[in-house]
Enzyme design. Sequence first.
Site, PDB file in Angstrom:
ATOM      1  N   GLY A 137       0.805  -1.210   0.000  1.00 34.14           N
ATOM      2  CA  GLY A 137       0.000   0.000   0.000  1.00 34.14           C
ATOM      3  C   GLY A 137       0.839   1.261   0.000  1.00 34.14           C
ATOM      4  N   CYS A 138       0.484   2.181   0.884  1.00 38.11           N
ATOM      5  CA  CYS A 138       1.150   3.478   0.942  1.00 38.11           C
ATOM      6  C   CYS A 138       2.588   3.392   1.444  1.00 38.11           C
ATOM      7  CB  CYS A 138       0.349   4.427   1.832  1.00 38.11           C
ATOM      8  SG  CYS A 138      -1.303   4.802   1.194  1.00 38.11           S
ATOM      9  N   ALA A 139       2.964   2.286   2.062  1.00 36.61           N
ATOM     10  CA  ALA A 139       4.350   2.114   2.513  1.00 36.61           C
ATOM     11  C   ALA A 139       5.271   1.701   1.381  1.00 36.61           C
ATOM     12  CB  ALA A 139       4.414   1.076   3.632  1.00 36.61           C
ATOM     13  N   PHE A 333       4.511   5.001   5.199  1.00 39.16           N
ATOM     14  CA  PHE A 333       3.686   4.306   6.195  1.00 39.16           C
ATOM     15  C   PHE A 333       2.511   3.644   5.484  1.00 39.16           C
ATOM     16  CE2 PHE A 333       5.063   8.432   8.146  1.00 39.16           C
ATOM     17  CZ  PHE A 333       6.119   7.917   8.885  1.00 39.16           C
TER      18      PHE A 333
END
Length: 372
Positions: A137-139, A333
Amino acid sequence: MATLCRPAIAVPEHVITMQQTLDLARETHAGHPQRDLVLRLIQNTGVQTRHLVQPIEKTLAHPGFEVRNQVYEAEAKTRVPEVVRRALANAETEPSEIDLIVYVSCTGFMMPSLTAWIINSMGFRPETRQLPIAQLGCAAGGAAINRAHDFCVAYPDSNVLIVSCEFCSLCYQPTDIGVGSLLSNGLFGDALSAAVVRGQGGTGMRLERNGSHLVPDTEDWISYAVRDTGFHFQLDKRVPGTMEMLAPVLLDLVDLHGWSVPNMDFFIVHAGGPRILDDLCHFLDLPPEMFRYSRATLTERGNIASSVVFDALARLFDDGGAAESAQGLIAGFGPGITAEVAVGSWAKEGLGADVGRDLDELELTAGVALSG
């Protein structure tokens, strides 16, 4: 020493403003018992504009998972080459000089990965290694930087191309009407980015140490429910408070490197929402100005998933970059809850080959001491 060079960024041509988002939410969810709360939460994000890969009318009309994934593949193949070419030019590299392609995306699925298509279509060598990352994902932006760093430590004369393609609007689900889902509808945007990590030379951030951290027992805080209609994004109400758990991770990595957070010069972090940036200011005891590039990305693009860190870093470059040897941190994150963190110093001009090799030998000798 591995250097993260200037990223290339692209956003789709369809734009939706905060006011349009609020108007749509009022109209679409007129009878929702928590509509006013959702409207306030969307306003509090500070996201003024977002870019969408399709017009809003097509985005709202869910045609099914199969059609959406076809759109994902077609749009990725149309839009990725341009950012790849610009990223290579920014790093003064050619396709034949790339040894690994890291492709990150959590908003569509392809097998083989788009890396195979990039290699076949854009003049990369058949021997080019492929590393697709689909589930961080966003990480994943931070993870891609760290895996590129690791590769260049292992193979000091190598170059790595990172590509991020995030069409978050293709994950819109009209039947998801929980507060978290409705907030997400006003937060996420679409973007593409690419950057080269050079094993030798280059202008940008010299990558000196990286680390990863998983917050125990939080894997259900950010997740996908994969259903017939596609990816259903699920966001726990506890997510906005995660910086209290992750700020010490950043402090520890910086301390391990012999640096001090208050004395550092730049911070490029994943701006998933305003609370992340506000809490980092609080827990790291830093002024808001230190996160101005990430804040600008959030305001002008929304949460663009794994592309956030590259868009924010590009803004630092647009601002003239940092001073020679300025100390900085990059952090992504995402689901897990996972943090991927890198620290390094700014290189205004590329290191000479001999100096770079000496530093790489030091990295290999020191092991954990320099590479996390």
